[in-house]
Write a protein that holds these residues in place. Structure first.
Motif, PDB file in Angstrom:
ATOM      1  N   TYR A 229       0.781  -1.219   0.231  1.00 45.21           N
ATOM      2  CA  TYR A 229      -0.015   0.048   0.132  1.00 45.21           C
ATOM      3  C   TYR A 229       0.955   1.244   0.056  1.00 45.21           C
ATOM      4  CZ  TYR A 229      -3.018   3.673   1.374  1.00 45.21           C
ATOM      5  OH  TYR A 229      -3.939   4.597   1.694  1.00 45.21           O
ATOM      6  N   PHE A 230       0.307   2.047  -0.894  1.00 47.24           N
ATOM      7  CA  PHE A 230       1.327   3.485  -0.945  1.00 47.24           C
ATOM      8  C   PHE A 230       0.264   4.724  -0.834  1.00 47.24           C
ATOM      9  CE2 PHE A 230       2.326   6.967  -4.075  1.00 47.24           C
ATOM     10  CZ  PHE A 230       3.398   7.566  -3.229  1.00 47.24           C
ATOM     11  N   ALA A 231       0.417   5.430   0.623  1.00 49.66           N
ATOM     12  CA  ALA A 231      -0.598   6.319   0.934  1.00 49.66           C
ATOM     13  C   ALA A 231      -0.568   7.764   0.033  1.00 49.66           C
ATOM     14  CB  ALA A 231      -0.457   6.643   2.363  1.00 49.66           C
ATOM     15  N   GLY A 232       0.802   8.004  -0.388  1.00 52.73           N
ATOM     16  CA  GLY A 232       0.965   9.190  -1.389  1.00 52.73           C
ATOM     17  C   GLY A 232       1.143  10.097  -0.378  1.00 52.73           C
ATOM     18  N   ASP A 233       0.181  11.257  -0.442  1.00 57.01           N
ATOM     19  CA  ASP A 233       0.237  12.129   0.372  1.00 57.01           C
ATOM     20  C   ASP A 233      -1.072  12.616   0.948  1.00 57.01           C
ATOM     21  OD1 ASP A 233       1.436  14.576   1.668  1.00 57.01           O
ATOM     22  OD2 ASP A 233       1.520  15.755  -0.069  1.00 57.01           O
ATOM     23  N   THR A 234      -1.247  12.452   2.316  1.00 54.87           N
ATOM     24  CA  THR A 234      -2.717  12.482   2.835  1.00 54.87           C
ATOM     25  C   THR A 234      -2.712  12.851   4.265  1.00 54.87           C
ATOM     26  OG1 THR A 234      -4.507  10.921   3.355  1.00 54.87           O
ATOM     27  CG2 THR A 234      -2.323  10.010   3.398  1.00 54.87           C
ATOM     28  N   GLY A 235      -3.876  13.359   4.663  1.00 55.64           N
ATOM     29  CA  GLY A 235      -4.350  13.558   5.889  1.00 55.64           C
ATOM     30  C   GLY A 235      -4.705  12.448   6.530  1.00 55.64           C
ATOM     31  N   TYR A 236      -4.841  12.299   8.028  1.00 52.55           N
ATOM     32  CA  TYR A 236      -5.327  11.037   8.503  1.00 52.55           C
ATOM     33  C   TYR A 236      -6.707  11.061   8.477  1.00 52.55           C
ATOM     34  CZ  TYR A 236      -6.731   7.611  11.747  1.00 52.55           C
ATOM     35  OH  TYR A 236      -7.331   6.410  12.348  1.00 52.55           O
ATOM     36  N   PHE A 237      -7.359   9.709   7.977  1.00 52.51           N
ATOM     37  CA  PHE A 237      -8.901  10.029   7.979  1.00 52.51           C
ATOM     38  C   PHE A 237      -9.398   8.787   7.920  1.00 52.51           C
ATOM     39  CE2 PHE A 237      -7.370   8.364   3.946  1.00 52.51           C
ATOM     40  CZ  PHE A 237      -8.613   7.928   2.962  1.00 52.51           C
ATOM     41  N   ASN A 238     -10.559   8.318   8.213  1.00 47.76           N
ATOM     42  CA  ASN A 238     -11.253   7.006   8.493  1.00 47.76           C
ATOM     43  C   ASN A 238     -11.144   5.987   7.546  1.00 47.76           C
ATOM     44  OD1 ASN A 238     -12.131   7.904  11.199  1.00 47.76           O
ATOM     45  ND2 ASN A 238     -13.862   8.466  10.427  1.00 47.76           N
ATOM     46  N   GLY A 239     -10.853   6.669   6.248  1.00 51.67           N
ATOM     47  CA  GLY A 239     -10.618   5.597   4.946  1.00 51.67           C
ATOM     48  C   GLY A 239      -9.350   4.629   5.337  1.00 51.67           C
ATOM     49  N   PHE A 240      -8.436   4.960   6.346  1.00 50.27           N
ATOM     50  CA  PHE A 240      -7.457   3.902   6.222  1.00 50.27           C
ATOM     51  C   PHE A 240      -7.826   2.660   6.804  1.00 50.27           C
ATOM     52  CE2 PHE A 240      -4.641   7.959   6.639  1.00 50.27           C
ATOM     53  CZ  PHE A 240      -3.998   7.575   5.508  1.00 50.27           C
ATOM     54  N   ALA A 241      -9.008   2.718   7.789  1.00 50.08           N
ATOM     55  CA  ALA A 241      -9.660   1.519   8.327  1.00 50.08           C
ATOM     56  C   ALA A 241     -10.496   0.968   7.351  1.00 50.08           C
ATOM     57  CB  ALA A 241     -10.286   1.965   9.583  1.00 50.08           C
ATOM     58  N   ASP A 242     -11.291   1.530   6.372  1.00 48.92           N
ATOM     59  CA  ASP A 242     -11.870   0.850   5.585  1.00 48.92           C
ATOM     60  C   ASP A 242     -10.996   0.192   4.391  1.00 48.92           C
ATOM     61  OD1 ASP A 242     -14.337   2.028   6.669  1.00 48.92           O
ATOM     62  OD2 ASP A 242     -14.248   3.591   5.270  1.00 48.92           O
ATOM     63  N   ILE A 243      -9.735   0.676   4.042  1.00 50.15           N
ATOM     64  CA  ILE A 243      -9.096  -0.026   2.996  1.00 50.15           C
ATOM     65  C   ILE A 243      -8.446  -0.986   3.635  1.00 50.15           C
ATOM     66  CG2 ILE A 243      -6.805   0.278   1.872  1.00 50.15           C
ATOM     67  CD1 ILE A 243      -7.589   3.488   1.478  1.00 50.15           C
ATOM     68  N   MET A 265      -2.438  24.655   9.457  1.00 53.10           N
ATOM     69  CA  MET A 265      -2.412  24.645   8.127  1.00 53.10           C
ATOM     70  C   MET A 265      -2.453  23.295   7.444  1.00 53.10           C
ATOM     71  SD  MET A 265       0.320  26.653   5.557  1.00 53.10           S
ATOM     72  CE  MET A 265       0.346  26.400   3.840  1.00 53.10           C
ATOM     73  N   MET A 266      -1.692  22.328   8.120  1.00 59.23           N
ATOM     74  CA  MET A 266      -1.104  21.037   7.609  1.00 59.23           C
ATOM     75  C   MET A 266      -2.114  20.017   8.010  1.00 59.23           C
ATOM     76  SD  MET A 266       1.013  21.759   5.347  1.00 59.23           S
ATOM     77  CE  MET A 266       2.392  22.706   4.900  1.00 59.23           C
ATOM     78  N   ARG A 267      -2.887  19.954   9.114  1.00 59.99           N
ATOM     79  CA  ARG A 267      -3.580  18.892   9.794  1.00 59.99           C
ATOM     80  C   ARG A 267      -4.527  18.157   8.804  1.00 59.99           C
ATOM     81  NH1 ARG A 267      -5.200  21.506  13.632  1.00 59.99           N
ATOM     82  NH2 ARG A 267      -3.708  20.794  15.333  1.00 59.99           N
ATOM     83  N   ALA A 268      -5.245  18.910   8.101  1.00 63.68           N
ATOM     84  CA  ALA A 268      -6.228  18.385   7.180  1.00 63.68           C
ATOM     85  C   ALA A 268      -5.566  17.431   5.988  1.00 63.68           C
ATOM     86  CB  ALA A 268      -7.301  19.323   6.795  1.00 63.68           C
ATOM     87  N   SER A 269      -4.416  17.844   5.568  1.00 64.54           N
ATOM     88  CA  SER A 269      -4.014  17.347   4.233  1.00 64.54           C
ATOM     89  C   SER A 269      -2.632  16.511   4.531  1.00 64.54           C
ATOM     90  CB  SER A 269      -3.591  18.191   3.194  1.00 64.54           C
ATOM     91  OG  SER A 269      -2.996  19.413   3.786  1.00 64.54           O
ATOM     92  N   HIS A 270      -2.057  16.538   5.778  1.00 60.83           N
ATOM     93  CA  HIS A 270      -0.644  15.942   5.810  1.00 60.83           C
ATOM     94  C   HIS A 270      -0.681  15.374   7.317  1.00 60.83           C
ATOM     95  CE1 HIS A 270       0.629  18.876   2.732  1.00 60.83           C
ATOM     96  NE2 HIS A 270       1.306  17.816   2.616  1.00 60.83           N
ATOM     97  N   MET A 271      -0.244  14.220   7.084  1.00 54.25           N
ATOM     98  CA  MET A 271      -0.216  13.510   8.818  1.00 54.25           C
ATOM     99  C   MET A 271       1.038  13.724   9.371  1.00 54.25           C
ATOM    100  SD  MET A 271      -1.789   9.556   8.069  1.00 54.25           S
ATOM    101  CE  MET A 271      -0.443   9.002   6.820  1.00 54.25           C
TER     102      MET A 271
END
Length: 335
Positions: A229-243, A265-271
């Motif tokens: 699995y390659f997350a790319g660039d992302t904030g933390y979200f519930n989708g990880f558990a679904d995946i 500034m970064m929380r939503a889009s970068h973990m």
């Protein structure tokens, strides 16, 4: 249809990416908060100063002449090699592929402006084995680097470039024609492996007016022997558990651990590193590798901090000291 490839299906159970009334893509939780102007403007001014920094705390680099990787392409012992930033060379299922490849020194539309590379790529492009395919997570310049993509396409006519919806025309405009666009939830069969385009929580932009016109994604590559699995660039979200529930467990999950400050500034889009460990747990990964740090100076945290925090967070997780990897740039490890 491109050679050696099946048609796209949607067997992952994920719906396609949502769009607003104007046709722009959005995230599962709607519009992201990028912080106030009072936070963003000083941040961008500080970024101008990265040109004068010395790279103290950047990732270590080891020499990799590619000899093992070229030989391994014939045998496919499952390996991962960190080229730098979010670029990994992965070998599994008798395939060799790259994630978000960037060999350029400046992830910017204008060379010499913006963050510069502090550590050379871990392997010269000329030393790579033949690359079967490339996955691109989104169109920001440090992830979709056209000079690199053009060079890879010129090097091997058979290399296929998988991109999220809305990114194909950009590649074709620059002479890259072996392109396949996928939506969230779509899967393509490729030479015995399955390539899954999956949700992430991020955004897209390459010019003043194209915000959210192209999709962003994470990717999974699964086969009979390994699941990656390659997350790319992302904030933390519930989708990880679904995946993790639908496609896991993964043998290895690559998660971004840098570019997280300032948090408003970064929380939503970068973990941050702690969220990256949590995401890897959600994904049901047997091991995880930190990426997206130590190569370019993209945000306010010190260059060495992401690795330190990732290591500490992992030590108090299911991964312990051995299951969360911090590779040297150029290092190859079996998984």
């Amino acid at each position: 249809m491109l050679p050696g490839m099946g048609s796209a299906g949607d067997d992952t159970g994920f719906a396609g990416a949502p769009r607003d009334a104007d046709g722009r893509f959005s995230n599962l939780d709607g519009k992201l908060d990028h912080g106030s102007a009072a936070v963003r403007m000083p941040f961008f001014l500080r970024r101008l100063g990265t040109y004068f920094r010395d790279g103290d705390g950047a990732a270590e680099r080891v020499e990799n002449d590619g000899a093992f990787l070229r030989e391994n392409a014939q045998h496919s012992v499952p390996t991962v090699t960190w080229v730098g930033h979010a670029t990994l060379l992965v070998q599994m299922e008798h395939l060799t592929f790259l994630t978000d490849p960037i060999w350029s020194d400046w992830p910017s539309p204008v060379p010499m402006i913006g963050p510069r590379r502090y550590v050379a790529p871990g392997i010269a492009m000329a030393d790579l084995p033949a690359v079967d395919f490339v996955v691109i997570s989104h169109n920001h310049y440090d992830h979709l680097d056209l000079p690199t993509l053009r060079a890879l396409a010129a090097r091997n006519d058979d290399t296929v470039f998988f991109v999220p919806l809305g990114n194909g025309d950009l590649l074709r405009k620059h002479g890259i024609n072996q392109v396949r666009e996928l939506d969230w939830g779509e899967t393509v069969e490729f030479q015995g492996a399955s390539i899954h385009c999956l949700p992430s929580q991020h955004w897209s932009k390459r010019s003043l007016t194209d915000d959210q016109r192209a999709l962003w994604s994470s990717w999974a590559v699964t086969g009979q022997e390994r699941r990656f699995y390659f997350a790319g660039d992302t904030g933390y979200f519930n989708g990880f558990a679904d995946i993790g529930e639908r496609l896991g467990p993964f043998d290895l999950a690559a998660v971004p651990i840098g570019a997280y400050a300032p948090r408003e500034m970064m929380r939503a889009s970068h973990m941050n590193p702690e969220e990256a460990v949590r995401a890897a747990e959600d994904l049901r990964a047997g091991a995880t590798v930190g990426i997206h740090f130590g190569t370019f100076d993209l945000s306010d945290e010190p260059l060495r901090e992401p690795a330190q925090r990732f290591r500490a967070a992992a030590a108090n997780s299911v991964f312990g000291r051995d299951g969360a990897w911090l590779l040297n740039i150029g290092e190859t490890r079996e998984f």
